[in-house]
Design a protein around this motif. Structure first.
Motif, mmCIF file in Angstrom:
data_model
loop_
_atom_site.group_PDB
_atom_site.id
_atom_site.type_symbol
_atom_site.label_atom_id
_atom_site.label_comp_id
_atom_site.label_asym_id
_atom_site.label_seq_id
_atom_site.Cartn_x
_atom_site.Cartn_y
_atom_site.Cartn_z
ATOM 1 N N TYR A 20 0.881 -1.167 0.000
ATOM 2 C CA TYR A 20 0.000 0.000 0.000
ATOM 3 C C TYR A 20 0.910 1.205 0.000
ATOM 4 N N GLY A 21 1.064 1.831 -1.149
ATOM 5 C CA GLY A 21 2.015 2.926 -1.252
ATOM 6 C C GLY A 21 3.409 2.384 -0.991
ATOM 7 N N LYS A 22 4.066 2.916 0.034
ATOM 8 C CA LYS A 22 5.434 2.478 0.310
ATOM 9 C C LYS A 22 5.482 1.346 1.320
ATOM 10 N N SER A 23 4.374 1.144 2.046
ATOM 11 C CA SER A 23 4.430 0.118 3.082
ATOM 12 C C SER A 23 4.097 -1.248 2.490
ATOM 13 N N VAL A 24 4.907 -2.200 2.856
ATOM 14 C CA VAL A 24 4.754 -3.559 2.342
ATOM 15 C C VAL A 24 3.836 -4.339 3.271
ATOM 16 N N ALA A 25 2.746 -4.856 2.726
ATOM 17 C CA ALA A 25 1.820 -5.624 3.552
ATOM 18 C C ALA A 25 2.103 -7.113 3.433
ATOM 19 N N LEU A 26 2.580 -7.507 2.278
ATOM 20 C CA LEU A 26 2.810 -8.923 2.017
ATOM 21 C C LEU A 26 3.967 -8.987 1.024
ATOM 22 N N GLU A 27 4.931 -9.873 1.282
ATOM 23 C CA GLU A 27 6.088 -9.915 0.407
ATOM 24 C C GLU A 27 6.526 -11.349 0.182
ATOM 25 N N ASP A 28 6.528 -11.744 -1.075
ATOM 26 C CA ASP A 28 7.048 -13.051 -1.468
ATOM 27 C C ASP A 28 6.556 -14.174 -0.548
ATOM 28 N N CYS A 29 5.260 -14.211 -0.388
ATOM 29 C CA CYS A 29 4.655 -15.178 0.535
ATOM 30 C C CYS A 29 4.344 -16.469 -0.225
ATOM 31 N N THR A 30 4.953 -17.553 0.217
ATOM 32 C CA THR A 30 4.792 -18.825 -0.476
ATOM 33 C C THR A 30 4.505 -19.943 0.521
ATOM 34 N N PHE A 31 3.458 -20.710 0.261
ATOM 35 C CA PHE A 31 3.199 -21.899 1.093
ATOM 36 C C PHE A 31 2.146 -22.773 0.431
ATOM 37 N N ASP A 32 2.058 -23.995 0.911
ATOM 38 C CA ASP A 32 0.983 -24.906 0.495
ATOM 39 C C ASP A 32 0.177 -25.254 1.728
ATOM 40 N N LEU A 33 -1.106 -25.359 1.537
ATOM 41 C CA LEU A 33 -1.951 -25.790 2.647
ATOM 42 C C LEU A 33 -2.830 -26.928 2.141
ATOM 43 N N PRO A 34 -2.590 -28.153 2.657
ATOM 44 C CA PRO A 34 -3.397 -29.278 2.183
ATOM 45 C C PRO A 34 -4.865 -29.091 2.558
ATOM 46 N N GLU A 35 -5.762 -29.699 1.791
ATOM 47 C CA GLU A 35 -7.180 -29.492 2.066
ATOM 48 C C GLU A 35 -7.591 -30.156 3.378
ATOM 49 N N GLY A 36 -8.622 -29.589 3.970
ATOM 50 C CA GLY A 36 -9.160 -30.143 5.207
ATOM 51 C C GLY A 36 -8.398 -29.738 6.456
ATOM 52 N N ARG A 37 -7.366 -28.917 6.274
ATOM 53 C CA ARG A 37 -6.583 -28.487 7.427
ATOM 54 C C ARG A 37 -7.259 -27.317 8.147
ATOM 55 N N VAL A 38 -6.951 -27.188 9.427
ATOM 56 C CA VAL A 38 -7.316 -25.986 10.164
ATOM 57 C C VAL A 38 -6.009 -25.259 10.448
ATOM 58 N N ALA A 39 -5.788 -24.184 9.711
ATOM 59 C CA ALA A 39 -4.505 -23.494 9.796
ATOM 60 C C ALA A 39 -4.630 -22.253 10.656
ATOM 61 N N ALA A 40 -3.677 -22.111 11.553
ATOM 62 C CA ALA A 40 -3.607 -20.893 12.366
ATOM 63 C C ALA A 40 -2.672 -19.926 11.666
ATOM 64 N N LEU A 41 -3.198 -18.737 11.386
ATOM 65 C CA LEU A 41 -2.391 -17.696 10.765
ATOM 66 C C LEU A 41 -1.989 -16.739 11.874
ATOM 67 N N VAL A 42 -0.727 -16.777 12.222
ATOM 68 C CA VAL A 42 -0.272 -16.062 13.406
ATOM 69 C C VAL A 42 0.769 -15.026 13.024
ATOM 70 N N GLY A 43 0.765 -13.933 13.748
ATOM 71 C CA GLY A 43 1.764 -12.894 13.510
ATOM 72 C C GLY A 43 1.440 -11.674 14.327
ATOM 73 N N ALA A 44 2.425 -10.810 14.498
ATOM 74 C CA ALA A 44 2.200 -9.587 15.260
ATOM 75 C C ALA A 44 1.230 -8.682 14.489
ATOM 76 N N ASN A 45 0.782 -7.627 15.130
ATOM 77 C CA ASN A 45 -0.071 -6.662 14.421
ATOM 78 C C ASN A 45 0.696 -6.115 13.228
ATOM 79 N N GLY A 46 0.011 -6.003 12.115
ATOM 80 C CA GLY A 46 0.655 -5.451 10.926
ATOM 81 C C GLY A 46 1.550 -6.436 10.207
ATOM 82 N N ALA A 47 1.422 -7.712 10.542
ATOM 83 C CA ALA A 47 2.282 -8.709 9.908
ATOM 84 C C ALA A 47 1.804 -9.084 8.510
#
Lengths: 285, 315
Positions: A20-47
């Motif tokens: 968003y403008g100069k601030s990076v919200a997401l950068e080179d994010c890569t992963f696989d999530l198999p189906e049927g999983r319950v994934a916890a998305l964890v991170g500090a505020n603004g992660a």
């Protein structure tokens, strides 16, 4: 930007980026999530948790990278504001869900509202924040998604409701093969709920994978104050209290130590806090 | 199994959602329009004995048909168009409405079709009251000179509908762009007023090239603009009828009314007067051309709103 279907079942995310403008919200994010999983998305505020979920919901276009969902994936997204129309009653919110979705389970949605004592005929504007959350969740659940994205679903709920919601959510998705990604920064509540971890820091994926595998690959070594632990392996994190030192060590097997040292299994909270404090140290360095 | 599966989300579904979302606004606006229309009917019936039985609303309050028009379109722009998407962004309900099995553009289509259809019906209602007003005035005031291009130019159903749809699209586009209700309302109000007045002042007289007439200097002044025509311009002209603007340096102004003034003008090439006007026969054509302008503007603004909702680089 394409969302081409790849061979992997579930979600395949490749190099997602968003700024968003100069601030990076997401950068080179890569992963696989198999189906049927319950994934916890964890991170500090603004992660970048909200940005990632909004991109996966299809509502936000990423600047870079791509992601693929299962063919015919039906996504339900409950954003962190838990938006509902204030002049609608919960009953009308469910009608809206029924109207705007190809698949709708009225009984399931109504049961959710009844389960949490949400009055069906009072305008949403007059409901409490927690009740509005339940209405938003009921609409998402009623649409019988194959991918359920929840941004801070527990934030407005009281402690009792939190455990009940997580338990009910699990019961709802357990036998339907629904993949769930839920973001939170209250890690303790995820113990026993999530079976997959996505750890974000500064828009990047710091760690991700099967939760049991991740935790099994690490141990917490505790003993008298020392500079190094008496075990082989990479020290990811350490903390030194008055007379005690703690080391989070990455090791393929549980090492043997002699007293006064002890080795204990790593909890989700240990792991997440350690990982997050590493990134924080990295900032100040 | 209580799950219901349908092949597609139909227009009935989209329109239900639009109706439920805007029910209050639609009912309020319909009530208000009905009240204004009824008011016009009632007031037109209240004649003024001092005026020899003429309707007081027109001759004393100077209430013109186009006043209702301007007001109606502006209210549609401000209260229907501007909040349509802006309020969704403010309440974050766009994340709810656009996150179901319907793309944002189809959701928007449902909203625009419902509000557009109701606005069309209400515009037709407004037109009927204005037509009644004009007919009554013409009937009661036989012998009085009206100027059709100002008094009843805008009293045409298609023109009214064009204005209303333009207002809706303008407010919508403003809301999509600024995403906040109050600023969008302000932009819609100012934008609607500016465009409407600009078209009246600068476009309407030139929708077709004006008829140009020329009269050489003559003992008797002759009015070149026919009755009921729209006056566009007049002034000095050379022998070919081409406009000549008076120059202060000629110094003819010092000799007002004297024969010398005429000689002075002639000496500077002024051969007579020209006039430009739009004849009454063009009234219907002009109404359709202006309708076209507003419908095209509305379509362009709708397209802008569509693209803005679809693009979603920011939610």
């Amino acid at each position: 930007m394409t969302t081409a279907v790849v061979g992997t079942a579930g979600i395949a995310v490749r190099g997602l980026g968003k700024r968003y403008g100069k601030s990076v919200a997401l950068e080179d994010c890569t992963f696989d999530l198999p189906e049927g999983r319950v994934a916890a998305l964890v991170g500090a505020n603004g992660a970048g948790k909200t940005t990632l979920l909004t991109v996966l919901s299809g509502l936000l276009r990423p600047d870079a990278g791509e992601f693929a969902l299962r063919p015919d994936e039906r996504v339900a997204f409950v954003s962190q504001e838990k938006p509902v129309y204030k002049h609608f009653t919960p009953k009308e919110m469910l009608r809206l869900g029924a109207r705007l979705n190809l698949v709708w389970d009225q009984a399931r949605a109504e049961a959710w509202l009844k389960r949490f004592d949400v009055p069906l005929d009072r305008r949403c504007g007059k409901l409490s924040g927690g009740q509005r959350t339940q209405v938003a969740l009921a609409v998402a659940i009623g649409s019988r998604p194959t991918l359920l994205l929840l941004d801070e679903p527990l934030a407005d709920l009281d402690p009792l409701a939190r455990t009940e919601v997580t338990r009910e959510l699990l019961a709802e998705v357990a036998d339907s093969g629904t993949t769930v990604v839920l973001s939170t920064h209250i890690v303790t509540e995820l113990a026993g709920v999530a079976d997959h971890l996505l750890l974000l820091a500064h828009g990047k994926l710091l760690a991700g994978g099967d939760l049991d595998e991740l935790l099994a690959a690490h141990v917490m070594v505790v003993g008298p104050r020392a500079d190094e632990p008496p075990v082989e392996g990479e020290v990811l994190w350490d903390r030194h209290l008055d007379g005690q030192s703690l080391f989070l060590v990455k090791t393929p097997s549980t090492p043997a130590v002699s007293a006064p040292w002890v080795v204990r299994p790593v909890t989700l909270e240990d792991y997440v806090l350690a990982q997050l404090s590493i990134t924080r140290k990295g900032d100040s360095a | 199994m209580t799950t219901v599966v349908k092949p597609r989300v139909g227009w009935g579904d989209l329109l239900w959602v639009a109706w439920r979302t805007h029910r209050t606004a639609i009912l309020a606006m319909t009530g208000l329009t009905a009240a204004v229309v009824a008011g016009v009917f009632v007031l037109m019936g209240m004649t003024d004995t001092e005026l020899g039985g003429l309707p007081a609303i027109y001759f004393r309050l100077f209430w013109q048909p186009q006043d209702t028009n301007l007001l109606f379109g502006a209210v549609i722009a401000v209260f229907w168009g501007a909040p349509l998407v802006a309020r969704e962004h403010e309440a974050r309900t766009n994340l709810l409405a656009w996150g179901q099995d319907v793309p944002a553009t189809r959701w928007l289509a449902g909203q625009v079709v419902l509000l557009g259809a109701v606005a069309t019906c209400l515009a037709a209602m407004v037109w009927m009251s204005e037509q009644y007003m004009v007919d009554t005035m013409r009937e009661l005031s036989e012998g009085r000179t009206f100027t059709p291009f100002t008094t009843w130019y805008e009293v045409a159903p298609h023109l009214q509908i064009g204005y209303a749809l333009f207002g809706l699209a303008l407010g919508l586009a403003a809301g999509v762009l600024v995403r906040r209700t109050l600023p969008a309302m302000g932009i819609a109000l100012v934008g609607f007023g500016v465009v409407r007045v600009a078209v009246i002042e600068w476009a309407r007289p030139y929708l077709r090239p004006p008829v140009h007439t020329f009269e050489a200097w003559n003992a008797d002044y002759k009015n070149q603009v026919p009755d009921y025509a729209m006056y566009v311009g007049s002034g000095y002209a050379d022998a070919n009828g081409v406009r000549i603007d008076y120059q202060g340096s000629w110094g003819c102004g010092d000799r007002v009314g004297s024969a010398g003034q005429l000689d002075c003008l002639k000496a500077n090439g002024v051969a007579g007067h020209f006039a430009e006007f739009q004849p009454l026969e063009r009234l219907g054509l002009f109404q359709w051309i202006e309708t076209g302008i507003f419908v095209v503007l509305a379509a362009a603004l709708l397209a802008l709103a569509w693209a803005g909702v679809k693009r979603a680089r920011r939610v």
